[in-house]
Design an enzyme around this catalytic site. Sequence first.
Site, PDB file in Angstrom:
ATOM      1  N   ASP A  30       0.861  -1.188   0.000  1.00 36.25           N
ATOM      2  CA  ASP A  30       0.000   0.000   0.000  1.00 36.25           C
ATOM      3  C   ASP A  30       0.895   1.234   0.000  1.00 36.25           C
ATOM      4  O   ASP A  30       2.018   1.202   0.513  1.00 36.25           O
ATOM      5  CB  ASP A  30      -0.906   0.003   1.237  1.00 36.25           C
ATOM      6  CG  ASP A  30      -2.140   0.855   1.030  1.00 36.25           C
ATOM      7  OD1 ASP A  30      -3.238   0.287   0.918  1.00 36.25           O
ATOM      8  OD2 ASP A  30      -2.002   2.107   0.976  1.00 36.25           O
ATOM      9  N   GLU A 151     -15.081 -10.052  -5.494  1.00 31.26           N
ATOM     10  CA  GLU A 151     -15.212 -10.260  -4.045  1.00 31.26           C
ATOM     11  C   GLU A 151     -16.684 -10.156  -3.628  1.00 31.26           C
ATOM     12  O   GLU A 151     -17.404  -9.307  -4.116  1.00 31.26           O
ATOM     13  CB  GLU A 151     -14.398  -9.161  -3.339  1.00 31.26           C
ATOM     14  CG  GLU A 151     -14.351  -9.275  -1.860  1.00 31.26           C
ATOM     15  CD  GLU A 151     -13.873 -10.638  -1.418  1.00 31.26           C
ATOM     16  OE1 GLU A 151     -12.713 -10.960  -1.668  1.00 31.26           O
ATOM     17  OE2 GLU A 151     -14.681 -11.392  -0.837  1.00 31.26           O
ATOM     18  N   LEU A 153     -17.537 -10.390  -0.076  1.00 27.13           N
ATOM     19  CA  LEU A 153     -17.639 -10.297   1.389  1.00 27.13           C
ATOM     20  C   LEU A 153     -18.439  -9.073   1.821  1.00 27.13           C
ATOM     21  O   LEU A 153     -18.518  -8.077   1.112  1.00 27.13           O
ATOM     22  CB  LEU A 153     -16.250 -10.280   2.020  1.00 27.13           C
ATOM     23  CG  LEU A 153     -15.258  -9.190   1.654  1.00 27.13           C
ATOM     24  CD1 LEU A 153     -15.519  -7.916   2.432  1.00 27.13           C
ATOM     25  CD2 LEU A 153     -13.856  -9.696   1.913  1.00 27.13           C
ATOM     26  N   ASN A 208     -24.788  -7.374  -6.751  1.00 30.87           N
ATOM     27  CA  ASN A 208     -25.049  -6.219  -5.891  1.00 30.87           C
ATOM     28  C   ASN A 208     -26.312  -5.479  -6.322  1.00 30.87           C
ATOM     29  O   ASN A 208     -27.097  -5.028  -5.480  1.00 30.87           O
ATOM     30  CB  ASN A 208     -23.845  -5.267  -5.888  1.00 30.87           C
ATOM     31  CG  ASN A 208     -22.815  -5.666  -4.844  1.00 30.87           C
ATOM     32  OD1 ASN A 208     -22.995  -6.663  -4.142  1.00 30.87           O
ATOM     33  ND2 ASN A 208     -21.742  -4.913  -4.732  1.00 30.87           N
ATOM     34  N   PHE A 249     -32.205 -10.595   3.009  1.00 31.30           N
ATOM     35  CA  PHE A 249     -32.242  -9.298   2.306  1.00 31.30           C
ATOM     36  C   PHE A 249     -33.646  -8.822   1.982  1.00 31.30           C
ATOM     37  O   PHE A 249     -33.883  -8.185   0.959  1.00 31.30           O
ATOM     38  CB  PHE A 249     -31.356  -9.339   1.037  1.00 31.30           C
ATOM     39  CG  PHE A 249     -29.970  -8.843   1.333  1.00 31.30           C
ATOM     40  CD1 PHE A 249     -29.098  -9.619   2.076  1.00 31.30           C
ATOM     41  CD2 PHE A 249     -29.547  -7.598   0.912  1.00 31.30           C
ATOM     42  CE1 PHE A 249     -27.836  -9.161   2.410  1.00 31.30           C
ATOM     43  CE2 PHE A 249     -28.284  -7.121   1.238  1.00 31.30           C
ATOM     44  CZ  PHE A 249     -27.427  -7.912   1.982  1.00 31.30           C
ATOM     45  N   LYS A 251     -35.285  -7.156   4.453  1.00 31.33           N
ATOM     46  CA  LYS A 251     -35.538  -6.297   5.602  1.00 31.33           C
ATOM     47  C   LYS A 251     -35.782  -4.863   5.135  1.00 31.33           C
ATOM     48  O   LYS A 251     -34.869  -4.198   4.630  1.00 31.33           O
ATOM     49  CB  LYS A 251     -34.316  -6.375   6.531  1.00 31.33           C
ATOM     50  CG  LYS A 251     -34.474  -5.732   7.842  1.00 31.33           C
ATOM     51  CD  LYS A 251     -34.554  -6.758   8.975  1.00 31.33           C
ATOM     52  CE  LYS A 251     -34.800  -6.113  10.317  1.00 31.33           C
ATOM     53  NZ  LYS A 251     -36.147  -5.659  10.557  1.00 31.33           N
ATOM     54  N   GLY A 253     -36.352  -0.888   5.584  1.00 35.22           N
ATOM     55  CA  GLY A 253     -35.674   0.047   6.485  1.00 35.22           C
ATOM     56  C   GLY A 253     -35.638   1.429   5.881  1.00 35.22           C
ATOM     57  O   GLY A 253     -36.603   1.871   5.252  1.00 35.22           O
ATOM     58  N   CYS A 260     -20.645   0.074  -1.340  1.00 31.06           N
ATOM     59  CA  CYS A 260     -20.812  -0.824  -2.499  1.00 31.06           C
ATOM     60  C   CYS A 260     -22.117  -0.639  -3.269  1.00 31.06           C
ATOM     61  O   CYS A 260     -22.095  -0.296  -4.451  1.00 31.06           O
ATOM     62  CB  CYS A 260     -20.692  -2.262  -2.038  1.00 31.06           C
ATOM     63  SG  CYS A 260     -19.161  -2.556  -1.157  1.00 31.06           S
ATOM     64  N   LYS A 263     -22.672   2.768  -5.144  1.00 29.49           N
ATOM     65  CA  LYS A 263     -21.746   2.996  -6.262  1.00 29.49           C
ATOM     66  C   LYS A 263     -21.943   1.962  -7.366  1.00 29.49           C
ATOM     67  O   LYS A 263     -21.937   2.289  -8.546  1.00 29.49           O
ATOM     68  CB  LYS A 263     -20.324   3.034  -5.706  1.00 29.49           C
ATOM     69  CG  LYS A 263     -19.323   2.087  -6.290  1.00 29.49           C
ATOM     70  CD  LYS A 263     -17.963   2.225  -5.664  1.00 29.49           C
ATOM     71  CE  LYS A 263     -17.400   0.910  -5.157  1.00 29.49           C
ATOM     72  NZ  LYS A 263     -17.143  -0.109  -6.146  1.00 29.49           N
TER      73      LYS A 263
HETATM   74  C1  UGA Z   1     -22.403  -5.685  -0.023  1.00 30.08           C
HETATM   75  C2  UGA Z   1     -22.768  -7.112  -0.468  1.00 30.08           C
HETATM   76  O1  UGA Z   1     -23.713  -7.679   0.453  1.00 30.08           O
HETATM   77  C3  UGA Z   1     -21.520  -8.010  -0.525  1.00 30.08           C
HETATM   78  O2  UGA Z   1     -21.871  -9.292  -1.024  1.00 30.08           O
HETATM   79  C4  UGA Z   1     -20.498  -7.349  -1.474  1.00 30.08           C
HETATM   80  O3  UGA Z   1     -19.296  -8.096  -1.538  1.00 30.08           O
HETATM   81  C5  UGA Z   1     -20.176  -5.953  -0.978  1.00 30.08           C
HETATM   82  O4  UGA Z   1     -21.399  -5.177  -0.927  1.00 30.08           O
HETATM   83  C6  UGA Z   1     -19.193  -5.339  -1.924  1.00 30.08           C
HETATM   84  O5  UGA Z   1     -19.545  -5.136  -3.100  1.00 30.08           O
HETATM   85  O6  UGA Z   1     -18.025  -5.168  -1.572  1.00 30.08           O
HETATM   86  P1  UGA Z   1     -21.883  -4.487   2.329  1.00 30.08           P
HETATM   87  O7  UGA Z   1     -21.946  -3.209   1.570  1.00 30.08           O
HETATM   88  O8  UGA Z   1     -20.760  -4.744   3.260  1.00 30.08           O
HETATM   89  O9  UGA Z   1     -21.899  -5.750   1.310  1.00 30.08           O
HETATM   90  O10 UGA Z   1     -23.198  -4.546   3.218  1.00 30.08           O
HETATM   91  P2  UGA Z   1     -24.612  -5.307   3.216  1.00 30.08           P
HETATM   92  O11 UGA Z   1     -24.675  -6.163   4.394  1.00 30.08           O
HETATM   93  O12 UGA Z   1     -24.885  -5.924   1.913  1.00 30.08           O
HETATM   94  O13 UGA Z   1     -25.596  -4.061   3.444  1.00 30.08           O
HETATM   95  C7  UGA Z   1     -25.686  -2.996   2.508  1.00 30.08           C
HETATM   96  C8  UGA Z   1     -26.809  -2.049   2.894  1.00 30.08           C
HETATM   97  O14 UGA Z   1     -28.076  -2.661   2.676  1.00 30.08           O
HETATM   98  C9  UGA Z   1     -26.807  -1.601   4.356  1.00 30.08           C
HETATM   99  O15 UGA Z   1     -27.065  -0.227   4.418  1.00 30.08           O
HETATM  100  C10 UGA Z   1     -27.931  -2.393   5.002  1.00 30.08           C
HETATM  101  O16 UGA Z   1     -28.522  -1.734   6.084  1.00 30.08           O
HETATM  102  C11 UGA Z   1     -28.909  -2.501   3.824  1.00 30.08           C
HETATM  103  N1  UGA Z   1     -29.820  -3.669   3.917  1.00 30.08           N
HETATM  104  C12 UGA Z   1     -29.325  -4.921   3.837  1.00 30.08           C
HETATM  105  C13 UGA Z   1     -31.187  -3.448   4.072  1.00 30.08           C
HETATM  106  O17 UGA Z   1     -31.661  -2.298   4.143  1.00 30.08           O
HETATM  107  N2  UGA Z   1     -32.015  -4.540   4.130  1.00 30.08           N
HETATM  108  C14 UGA Z   1     -31.554  -5.810   4.039  1.00 30.08           C
HETATM  109  O18 UGA Z   1     -32.378  -6.758   4.082  1.00 30.08           O
HETATM  110  C15 UGA Z   1     -30.180  -6.004   3.906  1.00 30.08           C
END
Ligand code: UGA
Length: 444
Positions: A30, A151, A153, A208, A249, A251, A253, A260, A263
Amino acid sequence: MNISVIGTGYVGLVTGVTLAEIGHEVICIDLDAQKIEKMKQAISPIYEPGLSEMMARNIADNRLIFTTNHQTGLENAEVIYIAVGTPENEDGSANLIYLEQAVKDIIAHLANDVIVIIKSTVPVGTNHKVKEQIQTAVKGRIQVEVVSNPEFLKEGSAIEDTFQGDRIIIGSDNKREAVIVEAINKPFGVPIFHTDIKSAEMIKYASNAFLATKISFMNEISNICELVGADVENVAFGMGLDNRIGGKFLKAGIGYGGSCFPKDTKALIQIAGNVNYEFELLKGVINVNRKQQMLLIEKLRHCYNTIEGKRIAVLGLAFKPNTDDVREAVSILIIEELLRQGAEVVAYDPIAIANAKVLLSSDVTYAASVENAIEGSDAALIITEWDEIKNADLNIFTKMRRPLIIDGRNCYKLDSVKSFSIEYHSIGRPSIVEVTNQTFSEIK
Ligand code: UGA
C-alpha cells in the site's frame, strides 16, 4: 504460493490476511506508509471482527508481510491480486485511477511469469484491457495472464464470508490459470464456479444490483403496508418461506448505504448506457432508495409542525451494525437535513463516531451511550440496528422530554413497545400512538 496483494482497503486486507491464513506467503502493498506501519504491528485500520487476531497470527508465522515498496512487494510474486478501490465518478461511472496506477506499478516491477487476479469491482471489459496493457508492455518477455475473481464479502462479517461464502467466481480465458486460481482458493472450502472473464465481471455488478433491488422492493412494500394496515415484518417472513424468494435481504428500512450498493448500482447503469441500454428497473431501485432515506424526517415532521429548536437523538451512525464505516451512511444525510431544518442533534454510535465526525458539521453533539443521547430529547431516530440499541431497556425512553421513537430498522416488537408509555413509529408497521390516558397529538 508467493502472493502479492496491491491495496489494503477492505477487500485487499481481508484477502491478504485470509490467503496467509490458508498457508500462502503473502505480501500486502500500500502507498500509505502510516497505515503499513500499523499493520506491521497487527493493528487493523478497519474494524472487522476477528481480523486483528488473524493478522497477528500470520505476521508471527512470517506468512504475512506489509510494505510500501513495490519492488520488494512484487519481485517474487507468482500471483498478484489487485484489490484497489474503484470509487464513483461524478457521472456514476467507476473511477479506475487506482487500478491504472496498480497496473503501472506491476509493469514497472514485473520480473517473472505471473497471474494477475483482479478482485476490485471493475466494469465489464476492464480485465481484458489490463491484460492487453501489461502484455503489450512486457512484449512477450514474460508470460502474464489476467483472471477475474470478484469479491462478495460483507463488511462486519468479512472473515466468516471468506470461509463460509456461497461461491468463489473465477473468470478466466485459459484453463491453466483457472486451475491455478482454483488451487489457491481450494482451502477456503467454498464452492467454486468457473466462467469467462466478462461474465465474472458482470456477476459482481448483477449480484449487488439484485440485492439492492430486493431492498428497494421491500421498502416499497413497507410503504404500502403502512397505508393498508399490514405488517411488513410478517409479509417478509411469509414471502421468505418460498424457497424461490428466500428469506434474506428482505428487511425493510431506511434504504441501503455503504461503499458498495450505491456505487455499483450507478456504475451498472453506466455500463448498460455505454452499450445504449437503459436499465430502467435499476434506475427505479436507486430512486426508491433516495426517497426511503428521507422517510424518518417525513415521519418526524408528522409528529412536529416544525423541528426547529427540537433536540433530536440520532441512534446509530454506521451504515449497518458491526462496522465503523460511515461511507454513504443514511445517518449523514438525515443529520444534515435535521440541522438544515434547525434541529439540535445528539448522536450516538458504539464505534463509528470518530469516522462520522470527519463528515459531519461541528454543530453535532456526540453522546457516550444511548441513554445519554436520549436524555432530554424530543425524539429518538434509530438509524442503525446495533445489538446495543435492539437490546436497550425500553424504560429509558420513557424519560425523554417526549418519549417518541422513530425507528428506521424495526428494532422492537410492537407488543414489547405497547407495555411502555412510548410513541413508536417504525417501518411498514402500524404506529403506536396511544400513551397511557393521553394521546400524543394532545401533547404536541
Ligand atoms: C455488499 C454485499 O452484500 C456483498 O456481497 C459485497 O461483496 C459488498 O457489498 C461489496 O460489493 O463489496 P456491504 O456493503 O458490506 O456488502 O453490506 P450489506 O450487508 O450488503 O448491506 C448494505 C446495505 O443494505 C446496508 O445499508 C444495510 O442496512 C442494507 N440492507 C441490507 C437493508 O436495508 N435490508 C436488508 O435486508 C439487507
